[in-house]
Scaffold this motif. Structure first.
Motif, PDB file in Angstrom:
ATOM      1  N   UNK A  10      27.998  17.094 -27.004  1.00  0.00           N
ATOM      2  CA  UNK A  10      28.645  18.243 -26.384  1.00  0.00           C
ATOM      3  C   UNK A  10      28.154  18.375 -24.945  1.00  0.00           C
ATOM      4  N   UNK A  11      29.080  18.439 -23.998  1.00  0.00           N
ATOM      5  CA  UNK A  11      28.725  18.555 -22.583  1.00  0.00           C
ATOM      6  C   UNK A  11      28.952  19.949 -22.015  1.00  0.00           C
ATOM      7  N   UNK A  12      29.815  20.729 -22.630  1.00  0.00           N
ATOM      8  CA  UNK A  12      30.166  22.046 -22.095  1.00  0.00           C
ATOM      9  C   UNK A  12      29.133  23.095 -22.460  1.00  0.00           C
ATOM     10  N   UNK A  13      28.890  23.992 -21.519  1.00  0.00           N
ATOM     11  CA  UNK A  13      28.035  25.141 -21.795  1.00  0.00           C
ATOM     12  C   UNK A  13      28.870  26.406 -21.973  1.00  0.00           C
ATOM     13  N   UNK A  14      30.148  26.326 -21.575  1.00  0.00           N
ATOM     14  CA  UNK A  14      31.087  27.431 -21.759  1.00  0.00           C
ATOM     15  C   UNK A  14      32.448  26.854 -22.135  1.00  0.00           C
ATOM     16  N   UNK A  15      33.224  27.610 -22.896  1.00  0.00           N
ATOM     17  CA  UNK A  15      34.584  27.207 -23.240  1.00  0.00           C
ATOM     18  C   UNK A  15      35.527  27.550 -22.094  1.00  0.00           C
ATOM     19  N   UNK A  16      36.515  26.700 -21.869  1.00  0.00           N
ATOM     20  CA  UNK A  16      37.576  26.984 -20.904  1.00  0.00           C
ATOM     21  C   UNK A  16      38.744  27.580 -21.672  1.00  0.00           C
ATOM     22  N   UNK A  42      32.463  27.868 -32.193  1.00  0.00           N
ATOM     23  CA  UNK A  42      31.079  28.168 -31.826  1.00  0.00           C
ATOM     24  C   UNK A  42      30.577  26.947 -31.062  1.00  0.00           C
ATOM     25  N   UNK A  43      30.339  27.100 -29.773  1.00  0.00           N
ATOM     26  CA  UNK A  43      29.951  25.977 -28.934  1.00  0.00           C
ATOM     27  C   UNK A  43      28.457  25.688 -29.091  1.00  0.00           C
ATOM     28  N   UNK A  44      28.100  24.460 -29.479  1.00  0.00           N
ATOM     29  CA  UNK A  44      26.675  24.126 -29.608  1.00  0.00           C
ATOM     30  C   UNK A  44      26.022  24.000 -28.238  1.00  0.00           C
TER      31      UNK A  44
END
Length: 106
Positions: A29-35, A73-75
């Motif tokens: 996972x590279x994102x820290x926030x969802x777009x 839920x973004x890890x």
């Protein structure tokens, strides 16, 4: 940057996704926030959120974006993840991915 196609036709499928993302290798996972992807009416964006997008990486691939219709839920950054039903679609010279969800691999 989008992944270049292998020139197949049709809609989203898990077979196409497996042609690009190796299910036996870890995905990070590279994102820290969802777009947020907004819905459009009459050529203008509305306040309705249509989907959420996040970035991921796998060894040997350029980073790729995956769309989720439900807010996942973004890890944390660089966590190893698994997708719930990863699918891909080839349009012109690009590959687009979507999944039902993600979970962090412990």
């Amino acid at each position: 940057m989008a992944i270049k196609t292998k020139y197949r036709k049709g809609g989203y499928s898990t077979t196409t996704a497996n042609d690009y993302v190796n299910p036996s290798k870890p995905v990070y996972s590279l994102s820290t926030e969802l777009e947020e992807q907004r819905a459009f009416e009459n050529g203008r964006p509305t306040s309705k959120i249509k989907a959420y997008k996040a970035w991921f990486s796998q060894e040997g691939l350029d980073p790729f974006q995956v769309k989720f219709e439900e807010k996942p839920e973004l890890p944390s950054y660089m966590s190893i993840i698994e997708f719930d039903t990863l699918q891909a679609c080839e349009i012109q010279y690009n590959v687009y991915f979507k999944a039902n969800g993600i979970k962090e691999v412990k």
